[in-house]
Design an enzyme around this catalytic site. Structure first.
Site, mmCIF file in Angstrom:
data_model
loop_
_atom_site.group_PDB
_atom_site.id
_atom_site.type_symbol
_atom_site.label_atom_id
_atom_site.label_comp_id
_atom_site.label_asym_id
_atom_site.label_seq_id
_atom_site.Cartn_x
_atom_site.Cartn_y
_atom_site.Cartn_z
ATOM 1 N N ASP A 9 -99.102 28.635 -17.307
ATOM 2 C CA ASP A 9 -97.583 28.369 -16.922
ATOM 3 C C ASP A 9 -97.686 27.910 -15.478
ATOM 4 O OD1 ASP A 9 -95.000 28.134 -16.681
ATOM 5 O OD2 ASP A 9 -94.683 30.215 -16.452
ATOM 6 N N ASP A 106 -94.146 22.501 -18.600
ATOM 7 C CA ASP A 106 -95.116 23.220 -17.826
ATOM 8 C C ASP A 106 -95.736 24.310 -18.269
ATOM 9 O OD1 ASP A 106 -92.750 24.629 -18.301
ATOM 10 O OD2 ASP A 106 -92.498 25.271 -16.510
ATOM 11 N N GLU A 107 -96.050 24.528 -19.643
ATOM 12 C CA GLU A 107 -96.601 25.704 -19.996
ATOM 13 C C GLU A 107 -97.324 25.189 -21.644
ATOM 14 O OE1 GLU A 107 -94.298 29.171 -21.468
ATOM 15 O OE2 GLU A 107 -92.554 28.027 -21.688
#
Length: 358
Positions: A9, A106-107
């Site tokens: 993350d 973002d992950e």
């Protein structure tokens, strides 16, 4: 165990991308949202850690965030920049020869062979991402997806944390159920009505009672979730969109049914175009309404049959509009179209169920 599951993350991703191209902002409170104009209606997409210290949070009205952090630098959302940065991040991870399942900008989940200390592998990934992008990330380490995902928050920022069957209840048992992946305010409230407040209480709950409350798929999912049980499969096949949504925050509240209908028709046509590009029919529609000053309602409706046609889709959306509260001004509308999926998994615990929201 053949593999560890890692959950990567990115730390304050959107703000970090903005700071990367404006290094003079490092260490300052930064808020990204809307068109960067706090006089307009918009919500916060990301607040830097410095801004969060003042109470600014993602999803918060931009005006409120600025009141909490009046010295913040306010920037507009730049989707293409975040797309490009995200591609850089995951290219760096794949260059290590690892299987990557991207979950969003973002992950991602990452499969790491059980050949040694997973923390060493996590730090190697962090170093590779930092070297390639100048961006930092946190990594949760687990023996399945659920535990890896929940572990990440304990490693933030820039750290790692391991959460497995051995320490799941010690770490998570006393925590409120809303801290579990996939449990939001509405679900935690429903669990609370059954006397289930903590993760340990969810783990001990009767599975049949959960099925009665949530249905066979989600009831089984929540029963397993309390124990941290779930799939350890990291699937790098291309992501297939389940739905498309469009929404608009109005700078002036909508006051009449005619204004609402006109706005809904525009949003529905946008959703129809998005779904048509996927080549799959719409099976369910959703309507999101945010009344003034800031009360939000979501409603869903299943179509009689899958369709690409405008008339039945718009008709279903307008049926939801008919259930809106009369006389209340509207500050936001959203329309969602859920599409027929190529295939659905049979095991509700094998993959994370998707609960549709506009």
């Amino acid at each position: 165990m053949p593999d560890w599951v890692l959950h990567l993350d990115m730390d304050q991703f959107i703000a970090a991308v903005e700071i990367r191209r404006r290094p003079e902002l490092a260490g300052l409170p930064v808020i990204v949202g809307g068109r960067g104009d706090p006089s307009e209606r918009a919500v916060v997409s990301t607040a830097s850690y410095e801004a969060r210290a003042f109470g600014a949070r993602s999803g918060m009205p931009l005006r409120l965030a600025v009141r909490k952090c009046p010295d913040a630098v306010i920037l507009p959302v730049d989707g293409p920049a975040y797309d490009a940065a995200s591609a850089e991040v995951f290219a760096a991870v794949r260059a290590l020869g690892l299987t990557v399942e991207v979950l969003g900008w973002d992950e991602a989940f990452i499969a790491v062979p059980d050949t040694g200390d997973p923390e060493v592998a996590a730090r190697r990934i962090q170093a590779a991402v930092l070297d390639a992008t100048a961006l930092h990330c946190s990594i949760g380490i687990g023996d399945n997806r659920i535990r890896a995902k929940n572990a990440t928050d304990f490693g933030k920022p820039r750290g790692t944390f391991r959460l497995t069957r051995d320490n799941w209840m010690q770490v998570m048992g006393h925590r409120p159920v809303i801290e579990l992946w996939g449990v939001g305010t509405r679900i935690s409230t429903r669990l609370g009505s059954h006397g289930i407040q903590t993760v340990a209480e969810l783990a001990a709950a009767d599975r049949d009672d959960l099925i009665t409350e949530f249905g066979p798929k989600m009831g089984t999912w929540y029963a397993a979730l309390g124990r941290g049980e779930g799939s350890a499969v990291v699937d790098d096949t291309p992501w297939v969109a389940r739905s498309h949504s469009r929404e608009t925050t109005f700078q002036e509240n909508l006051k009449t049914p005619e204004e609402v209908r006109a706005a809904v028709e525009v949003l529905t046509d946008q959703v129809l175009a998005d779904c048509a590009a996927e080549g799959r029919p719409i099976v369910r529609v959703g309507l999101k309404v945010r009344y003034a000053p800031f009360f939000t309602v979501n409603r869903m409706k299943k179509l009689p049959e899958p369709t690409h046609d405008r008339a039945p889709v718009l008709g279903a959306v307008l049926a939801l509009v008919g259930g809106m509260e009369e006389g209340r001004e509207v500050r936001l509308l959203g329309v969602r179209g859920e599409m027929a999926m190529p295939e659905e998994p049979d095991d509700p615990v094998e993959r994370t169920p998707t609960r549709g929201r506009v």
